[in-house]
Design an enzyme around this catalytic site. Structure first.
Site, PDB file in Angstrom:
ATOM      1  N   GLU A   4      36.023  39.928  35.119  1.00 35.45           N
ATOM      2  CA  GLU A   4      35.191  38.725  35.135  1.00 35.45           C
ATOM      3  C   GLU A   4      34.573  38.526  33.769  1.00 35.45           C
ATOM      4  O   GLU A   4      33.926  39.423  33.238  1.00 35.45           O
ATOM      5  CB  GLU A   4      34.064  38.810  36.178  1.00 35.45           C
ATOM      6  CG  GLU A   4      34.503  38.684  37.614  1.00 35.45           C
ATOM      7  CD  GLU A   4      33.316  38.588  38.570  1.00 35.45           C
ATOM      8  OE1 GLU A   4      32.268  38.030  38.163  1.00 35.45           O
ATOM      9  OE2 GLU A   4      33.444  39.068  39.703  1.00 35.45           O
ATOM     10  N   GLU A  46      31.436  44.527  42.036  1.00 31.85           N
ATOM     11  CA  GLU A  46      30.096  44.748  41.477  1.00 31.85           C
ATOM     12  C   GLU A  46      29.247  45.615  42.401  1.00 31.85           C
ATOM     13  O   GLU A  46      28.189  45.203  42.891  1.00 31.85           O
ATOM     14  CB  GLU A  46      29.410  43.410  41.187  1.00 31.85           C
ATOM     15  CG  GLU A  46      30.129  42.598  40.118  1.00 31.85           C
ATOM     16  CD  GLU A  46      29.437  41.295  39.772  1.00 31.85           C
ATOM     17  OE1 GLU A  46      29.565  40.845  38.620  1.00 31.85           O
ATOM     18  OE2 GLU A  46      28.771  40.709  40.644  1.00 31.85           O
TER      19      GLU A  46
END
Length: 491
Positions: A387, A191
């Protein structure tokens, strides 16, 4: 004709060392930024409040490093460090094709800047990868996932220091060489866009005045871009079989209305999110950032050769996290009440058409199909959902069973939309459910926000046996993988 996912689709689960591994003071591991993350107060948990989004300064850091009474759950996580064989056996029982985990950088280079790695740390991951390979489970390994070495924070100022690029590349080359033949799927930074939200956990940035400084943050991001490109170059040179991906926290934002200002606002939100993948996939800074940098007095310092490094070494695939969508509204169209609360709405304003999780995260399976189509249209490279999941309060029945029908429902609806996206023409490599075994929450450091198919007997204070048990969703996911999705796509 039977509906199912493509042959070779990589079903699995995802974890991160900082939330799952534990053993923070064993095996020669150094201190990481995640080790200083205190548990968030219960009243702050549903707002993603607390230290996850609060700038860190040296005073608070020193307090955390010397605190003997505070609660720091990420230090023990779910104790994968001692239970990896048991956990991997459970993943094999579910039929995992891949397992996403991260290597803790300070387990390999305890301070981050050493010339020689910590052999004990390298050996630990050797054993983990050997165990995965024994079951035919493909490791998907993140190099940096919120466990930045503390020494690089205190001595170098984190990623705003160009020297950290060299330290990261040395670390990357070390593990690429060590695990050649054992690992072929890699992610550089988890991320990467979250550095703009946290600064400290992922970037090691300290802001003494308690304010996020955009110029320092974007310079740090630039250094991560260069480090990622150089790591990608090294991965390909060390083993041509290696595939390297970037990883984005995907933040799909719907305009609140069809008012042109709201449409424009949603476009700009999208650009601020996709800036990171534009650089790492396309190999250059997008022109739309020029205005943003100009208006915010940001001047990125490029070293000679930086543009060529980015252009010559883009990633092989794009991975992302997807949990929810948000609704955005231009300030001109906000009521006074909305303006007053807008700064606290990290998750955006409520979408009246969607349900919410126990933590206020809106559940939007169709939004995943939207995201997959938009990303593939934009980049035309393989995508990987690394995810996705539902954090919820689980109840253990008297007989030890856990009936998590809400998690099964969430999974089924998202998988069906993934299939629709593939039918739309999207090239999707795989899907790893976040927190396949219960782990400590990234944002709030609590265990009670559970994602797993596997239950961990531990509470928010770290009390419990840490024993594992199977939830109803464990068996559901096992059957889904065994049929390659056919059992739910043809019901």
């Amino acid at each position: 004709m039977t509906k199912q996912f493509p042959d070779g689709f990589l079903w699995g689960g995802a974890t991160a060392a900082n939330q799952f591994e534990g053993g923070f003071n064993e095996g020669g591991r150094g201190f990481a930024t995640s080790d200083t993350a205190r548990a968030v107060r219960p009243e702050d948990r549903k707002t993603m409040g607390g230290e996850f989004t609060t700038p860190m300064n040296r005073e608070k850091l020193n307090f955390a490093l010397n605190d003997k009474e505070g609660l720091y759950p990420k230090r023990w996580g779910s104790d994968f460090y001692h239970r990896y064989k048991e956990d991997i056996a459970l993943y094999a029982e579910m039929g995992f094709k891949t397992f996403r985990l991260s290597i803790a950088w300070p387990r390999i280079f305890p301070k981050g800047d050493e010339l020689e790695p910590n052999e004990e740390g390298l050996t630990f991951y050797d054993k983990v990868f050997d165990e995965l390979n024994k079951y035919g489970i493909e490791p998907l390994v993140t190099l940096s996932h919120y466990e930045f070495p503390i020494h690089l924070v205190t001595e170098y100022g984190g990623w705003k220091n160009r020297k950290v690029v060299d330290f990261f590349v040395r670390y990357a080359e070390t593990v690429f060489n060590r695990y050649k033949g054992k690992v072929k799927y890699w992610l550089t930074f988890n991320e990467i866009n979250i550095l703009g939200l946290t600064g400290y956990l992922s970037g090691g940035l300290l802001f003494e005045d308690g304010k996020l400084h955009l110029d320092e943050m974007y310079q740090a991001v630039h250094h991560q871009f260069i480090a990622s490109a150089l790591a990608t170059k090294a991965a390909h040179e060390i083993d041509p079989e290696n595939k390297v991906g970037m990883m984005l926290a995907r933040m799909e934002a719907y305009p609140a209305t069809c008012h042109p200002d709201d449409i424009l606002n949603a476009l700009q939100k999208d650009q601020s999110n996709l800036f990171y993948s534009d650089v790492q996939v396309r190999g250059e800074y997008p022109r739309y950032m020029n205005r943003f940098f100009k208006e915010n007095n940001i001047e990125i310092q490029f070293e000679p050769g930086d543009k060529e490094i980015l252009k010559q070494h883009p990633v092989d695939f794009m991975s992302f996290s997807y949990y929810m969508t948000s609704v955005t509204r231009h300030p001109n169209n906000m009521t006074e009440e909305q303006k007053a609360t807008a700064g606290n709405l990290i998750l955006g304003e409520a979408n009246p058409y969607l349900e919410e999780s126990d933590w206020g995260w809106e559940i939007d399976p169709v939004g995943l199909r939207v995201t997959l189509n938009k990303l593939y249209d934009r980049y035309q490279i393989p995508l990987f959902i690394v995810e996705n999941g539902l954090g919820a309060l689980d109840k253990v029945e008297a007989d030890g069973s856990i009936h998590d029908s809400y998690r099964i429902d969430y999974l089924e609806k998202h998988v069906k939309q993934m299939y629709e996206a593939i039918e739309d023409g999207v090239e999707l490599m795989g899907y790893t459910w976040w927190g396949c075994t219960d782990l400590v929450s990234a944002s709030t450091s609590e265990m009670s926000k559970r994602y797993g198919f596997v239950y961990v007997d531990a509470d928010d204070e770290g009390n419990g046996t840490f024993d594992r048990s199977r939830k109803d969703s464990f068996f559901y996911y096992r059957d889904l993988i065994a049929s390659n999705g056919a059992n739910i796509l043809n019901d």
